[in-house]
Design a protein around this motif. Structure first.
Motif, mmCIF file in Angstrom:
data_model
loop_
_atom_site.group_PDB
_atom_site.id
_atom_site.type_symbol
_atom_site.label_atom_id
_atom_site.label_comp_id
_atom_site.label_asym_id
_atom_site.label_seq_id
_atom_site.Cartn_x
_atom_site.Cartn_y
_atom_site.Cartn_z
ATOM 1 N N ALA A 2 0.945 -1.077 0.075
ATOM 2 C CA ALA A 2 0.009 -0.021 0.099
ATOM 3 C C ALA A 2 0.931 1.458 0.138
ATOM 4 O O ALA A 2 1.707 1.314 0.556
ATOM 5 C CB ALA A 2 -0.847 0.018 1.218
ATOM 6 N N SER A 3 0.392 2.428 -0.448
ATOM 7 C CA SER A 3 1.086 3.486 -0.681
ATOM 8 C C SER A 3 0.936 4.315 0.697
ATOM 9 O O SER A 3 0.183 3.786 1.439
ATOM 10 C CB SER A 3 0.459 4.564 -1.721
ATOM 11 O OG SER A 3 -0.751 4.955 -1.510
ATOM 12 N N ALA A 5 -0.472 7.149 1.153
ATOM 13 C CA ALA A 5 -1.908 7.758 1.001
ATOM 14 C C ALA A 5 -2.914 6.466 1.482
ATOM 15 O O ALA A 5 -3.544 6.670 2.549
ATOM 16 C CB ALA A 5 -2.170 8.355 0.062
ATOM 17 N N GLN A 6 -2.704 5.227 1.042
ATOM 18 C CA GLN A 6 -3.605 4.151 1.397
ATOM 19 C C GLN A 6 -3.524 3.738 2.789
ATOM 20 O O GLN A 6 -4.371 3.611 3.653
ATOM 21 C CB GLN A 6 -3.125 3.062 0.156
ATOM 22 C CG GLN A 6 -3.757 2.927 -0.977
ATOM 23 C CD GLN A 6 -3.084 2.173 -1.994
ATOM 24 O OE1 GLN A 6 -2.163 1.820 -1.695
ATOM 25 N NE2 GLN A 6 -3.935 2.092 -2.866
ATOM 26 N N THR A 40 -8.075 12.503 -2.698
ATOM 27 C CA THR A 40 -7.215 11.662 -2.233
ATOM 28 C C THR A 40 -7.938 10.106 -1.895
ATOM 29 O O THR A 40 -7.403 9.314 -2.484
ATOM 30 C CB THR A 40 -6.587 12.083 -1.019
ATOM 31 O OG1 THR A 40 -5.695 13.334 -1.426
ATOM 32 C CG2 THR A 40 -5.429 10.874 -0.663
ATOM 33 N N ASN A 43 -9.058 9.080 -5.160
ATOM 34 C CA ASN A 43 -7.845 8.469 -6.065
ATOM 35 C C ASN A 43 -7.299 7.279 -5.360
ATOM 36 O O ASN A 43 -6.618 6.471 -6.299
ATOM 37 C CB ASN A 43 -6.769 9.512 -6.153
ATOM 38 C CG ASN A 43 -7.226 10.665 -6.934
ATOM 39 O OD1 ASN A 43 -7.855 10.694 -7.812
ATOM 40 N ND2 ASN A 43 -6.632 11.817 -6.673
ATOM 41 N N ASN A 44 -7.358 6.854 -4.253
ATOM 42 C CA ASN A 44 -6.843 5.374 -3.720
ATOM 43 C C ASN A 44 -7.889 4.302 -3.280
ATOM 44 O O ASN A 44 -7.367 3.119 -3.229
ATOM 45 C CB ASN A 44 -6.416 5.956 -2.472
ATOM 46 C CG ASN A 44 -5.052 6.757 -2.593
ATOM 47 O OD1 ASN A 44 -3.943 6.013 -3.078
ATOM 48 N ND2 ASN A 44 -5.023 8.036 -2.716
ATOM 49 N N LEU A 45 -9.231 4.744 -3.557
ATOM 50 C CA LEU A 45 -10.190 3.686 -3.348
ATOM 51 C C LEU A 45 -11.221 3.720 -4.555
ATOM 52 O O LEU A 45 -11.714 4.521 -4.958
ATOM 53 C CB LEU A 45 -11.174 3.758 -1.963
ATOM 54 C CG LEU A 45 -10.263 3.889 -0.745
ATOM 55 C CD1 LEU A 45 -11.038 4.322 0.402
ATOM 56 C CD2 LEU A 45 -9.535 2.426 -0.590
#
Length: 200
Positions: A2-3, A5-6, A40, A43-45
């Protein structure tokens, strides 16, 4: 993997789930708790529908990986089991939001049950094969349930402040090992020895 942000989003979701249960969490709630913009989150989910499973999967994999790395080089399956339980209890103390999440969902979520059916089950099987326990193969599911319930109980009394994590961990592990058939002196020694650090 995971990044950043994630991971922030997953941690915030874990906190919200621990506080609110499995109620629908809005993008606004999640963004605010994670300290990120709503964009954000988008963009991540893909969507929030499977968020609980994403969080539980990430948490279980991360936690199991840390415990396995911490116990590398330990050849005694009973010591691995004892230290694995103690590490979980200590981690709940160090990261109370994680502890509350595991306490709330650790038995009811199939995804989180891997915490108990992964390394602990392997260590139980290895100890059983070596003749170190006083129960039979057919009792393994009950032994896993006993270990998970005892560990969760120790997390709860630690999070509630009834005992320090080290007291709760030592007493719980000692009683669990005795119940599994380990001698009292050995159980005491294994439940109070030096504990390896949990890798970051």
């Amino acid at each position: 993997m995971a990044s950043l942000a994630q991971r922030q989003i997953y941690r915030a979701a874990m906190q919200l789930f621990a506080e609110r249960g499995l109620t629908q969490i809005s993008v606004t709630d999640l963004a605010q708790a994670a300290g990120v913009a709503r964009g954000t989150i988008y963009n991540n989910l893909d969507d929030l529908t499977g968020l609980f499973d994403l969080v539980a999967t990430h948490l279980a994999a991360e936690l199991n990986g840390k415990i396995i790395r911490a116990l590398q080089g330990c050849d005694d399956p009973i010591l691995r089991l004892a230290n694995g339980m103690r590490l979980l209890i200590r981690h709940a103390h160090v990261e109370p939001q994680l502890g509350r999440f595991i306490c709330r969902f650790g038995l009811s979520s199939a995804t989180l049950r891997v915490i108990w059916t992964g390394q602990p089950l392997a260590d139980l099987r290895a100890g059983l094969a070596a003749g170190r326990y006083g129960f039979g193969e057919s009792q393994l599911p009950s032994a896993v349930n006993f270990i998970s319930g005892a560990t969760l109980g120790a997390m709860v009394i630690t999070l509630d402040g009834a005992q320090t994590w080290s007291e709760a961990a030592a007493e719980t592990v000692e009683w669990v090992l005795i119940a599994l058939g380990v001698g009292k002196a050995e159980a005491r020694a294994l439940s109070t020895g030096d504990l390896p650090p949990l890798p970051e």
